[in-house]
Design a protein around this motif. Structure first.
Motif, PDB file in Angstrom:
ATOM      1  N   HIS A  76      -8.113 -95.452-124.063  1.00 62.20           N
ATOM      2  CA  HIS A  76      -7.498 -94.964-122.832  1.00 62.20           C
ATOM      3  C   HIS A  76      -6.794 -96.132-122.154  1.00 62.20           C
ATOM      4  CE1 HIS A  76      -6.846 -92.144-119.581  1.00 62.20           C
ATOM      5  NE2 HIS A  76      -7.351 -92.988-118.703  1.00 62.20           N
ATOM      6  N   GLY A  90      -9.155 -99.390-122.299  1.00 60.52           N
ATOM      7  CA  GLY A  90     -10.543 -99.180-122.654  1.00 60.52           C
ATOM      8  C   GLY A  90     -10.614 -98.679-124.082  1.00 60.52           C
ATOM      9  N   ILE A 111     -13.237-103.424-122.530  1.00 57.29           N
ATOM     10  CA  ILE A 111     -12.211-103.263-121.513  1.00 57.29           C
ATOM     11  C   ILE A 111     -11.323-104.505-121.525  1.00 57.29           C
ATOM     12  CG2 ILE A 111     -11.727-103.048-119.045  1.00 57.29           C
ATOM     13  CD1 ILE A 111     -14.218-101.379-118.754  1.00 57.29           C
ATOM     14  N   LEU A 139     -12.945 -91.113-123.397  1.00 58.99           N
ATOM     15  CA  LEU A 139     -12.860 -92.170-122.391  1.00 58.99           C
ATOM     16  C   LEU A 139     -11.729 -91.815-121.437  1.00 58.99           C
ATOM     17  CD1 LEU A 139     -13.768 -94.972-121.374  1.00 58.99           C
ATOM     18  CD2 LEU A 139     -12.113 -95.976-122.970  1.00 58.99           C
ATOM     19  N   ASN A 140     -12.012 -91.875-120.136  1.00 58.38           N
ATOM     20  CA  ASN A 140     -11.038 -91.444-119.142  1.00 58.38           C
ATOM     21  C   ASN A 140     -11.197 -92.313-117.897  1.00 58.38           C
ATOM     22  OD1 ASN A 140      -9.061 -89.870-117.867  1.00 58.38           O
ATOM     23  ND2 ASN A 140      -9.943 -87.946-118.618  1.00 58.38           N
ATOM     24  N   HIS A 141     -10.444 -92.026-116.842  1.00 57.23           N
ATOM     25  CA  HIS A 141     -10.627 -92.706-115.566  1.00 57.23           C
ATOM     26  C   HIS A 141     -10.452 -91.690-114.448  1.00 57.23           C
ATOM     27  CE1 HIS A 141      -6.232 -92.589-115.244  1.00 57.23           C
ATOM     28  NE2 HIS A 141      -6.386 -92.854-113.951  1.00 57.23           N
ATOM     29  N   TRP A 154     -14.034 -96.072-114.614  1.00 54.46           N
ATOM     30  CA  TRP A 154     -13.993 -95.561-115.981  1.00 54.46           C
ATOM     31  C   TRP A 154     -15.058 -94.492-116.152  1.00 54.46           C
ATOM     32  CZ3 TRP A 154     -10.300 -97.052-119.432  1.00 54.46           C
ATOM     33  CH2 TRP A 154      -9.601 -98.216-119.144  1.00 54.46           C
ATOM     34  N   LYS A 167     -17.710 -99.690-113.938  1.00 54.65           N
ATOM     35  CA  LYS A 167     -16.774-100.528-113.190  1.00 54.65           C
ATOM     36  C   LYS A 167     -16.864-101.955-113.712  1.00 54.65           C
ATOM     37  CE  LYS A 167     -16.144-100.352-108.795  1.00 54.65           C
ATOM     38  NZ  LYS A 167     -14.725 -99.929-108.775  1.00 54.65           N
TER      39      LYS A 167
END
Length: 313
Positions: A76, A90, A111, A139-141, A154, A167
């Motif tokens: 991501h 990420g 990261i 995986l996202n935010h 995250w 974080k």
């Protein structure tokens, strides 16, 4: 599909999954696709119009701290800044040892970050790593509010039936309690979450969130971001795993490159305010609360379903 032109066909050396690509949104409007090309290698794809023809450039990427026996699972990308490109990546992966049970493989979250204007090469060398105790999936935010300030975090779904929040603090990846920031993701019915996401409203005071599970369970909610309180919610259960959920405005026709990757219409893109702090992550998909937002839900074997005007109904 009128108007679409085939740009490039790229043959990857390993089967792709639904988490194997992401998009770099540059401040000048250009976009690059970053995708997994093999078990541990990645490339970028960038298309440009040259003499009325589509030309695509492929560049290999070499992210540090990914061992030779790693298998990348998900990726991501975020651009943290509005005025200068400030990308953060990420990557999750598993260390696979021959003749050993894949379920016992060690898994990690890396990261990668730099400073505004940093080259991609510099970003790929600056890595923070966290060992996980579950198999990672998407995986996202997402954006949350803290004392009227916007902050980014995250989010990662896993084989333990949870969505985890992370974080970066003082050069270290720290896990946070998901319920303290995203109350809507606290209860996932003990099922593996295959897809999830959030969309903030333009003023960031409220957000829409959704997730779909391996068991066929799906949930949509509207949340007060300042109070971290669910305002409304509905759920549905299907007969097969939920493979995609996406919000869109049915009355807008413009499409961005994310549509191709997600397999759904993402028809709204708005400019967001400049970052407030170092850990703020702009959400390029903020929406106006007055928009007629619909929710697409797709499952493995059943027909896709569209819920119309979810903010009203």
């Amino acid at each position: 599909m009128d108007g679409l032109v085939q740009s490039v066909v790229y043959d990857t050396s390993c089967p792709a999954n639904i988490y194997s690509a992401t998009v770099m949104h540059k401040v000048d409007g250009d976009q690059k696709i970053v995708m997994i090309a093999s078990k541990k290698d990645m490339i970028t794809l960038e298309s440009k119009i040259v003499d009325d023809k589509v030309e695509t450039y492929i560049v290999e990427l070499n992210f540090s701290n990914i061992p030779s026996n790693a298998e990348i699972i998900s990726i991501h990308c975020i651009n943290r800044n509005k005025e200068f490109d400030d990308f953060v990546f990420g990557i999750t992966y598993a260390l696979v040892i021959e003749n050993e049970d894949p379920e016992t493989a060690e898994t990690y979250l890396n990261i990668y970050s730099g400073f505004p204007g940093s080259s991609l090469e510099a970003i790929m060398e600056n890595c923070e790593t966290l060992q996980l105790d579950f198999v990672p999936f998407q995986l996202n935010h997402a954006i949350y509010m803290l004392e009227t300030h916007k902050n980014g975090m995250w989010l990662l779904s896993g084989s333990d039936g949870k969505i985890h929040a992370y974080k970066s603090e003082q050069q270290e990846i720290v896990e946070k309690k998901i319920e303290d920031y995203f109350i809507e993701f606290e209860d996932t019915k003990d099922s593996i979450v295959l897809c999830f996401g959030t969309k903030s409203f333009s003023d960031y005071k409220k957000r829409m969130s959704y997730y779909g599970c391996e068991t066929g369970y799906s949930m949509f909610s509207v949340v007060d971001s300042e109070k971290n309180q669910i305002l409304q919610s509905f759920s549905e259960r299907y007969e097969s795993p939920i493979t995609v959920m996406q919000l869109f405005n049915i009355h807008k026709k413009t499409v961005d490159i994310d549509n191709i990757l997600s397999g759904a219409l993402k028809t709204f893109i708005f400019i967001v305010e400049p970052p407030v702090g170092d850990d703020f992550i702009p959400d390029c998909d903020t929406v106006n609360e007055k928009e007629q937002i619909c929710l697409l839900v797709g499952s493995a074997v059943e027909s896709a379903v569209v819920y119309m005007q979810v903010l009203i109904t």
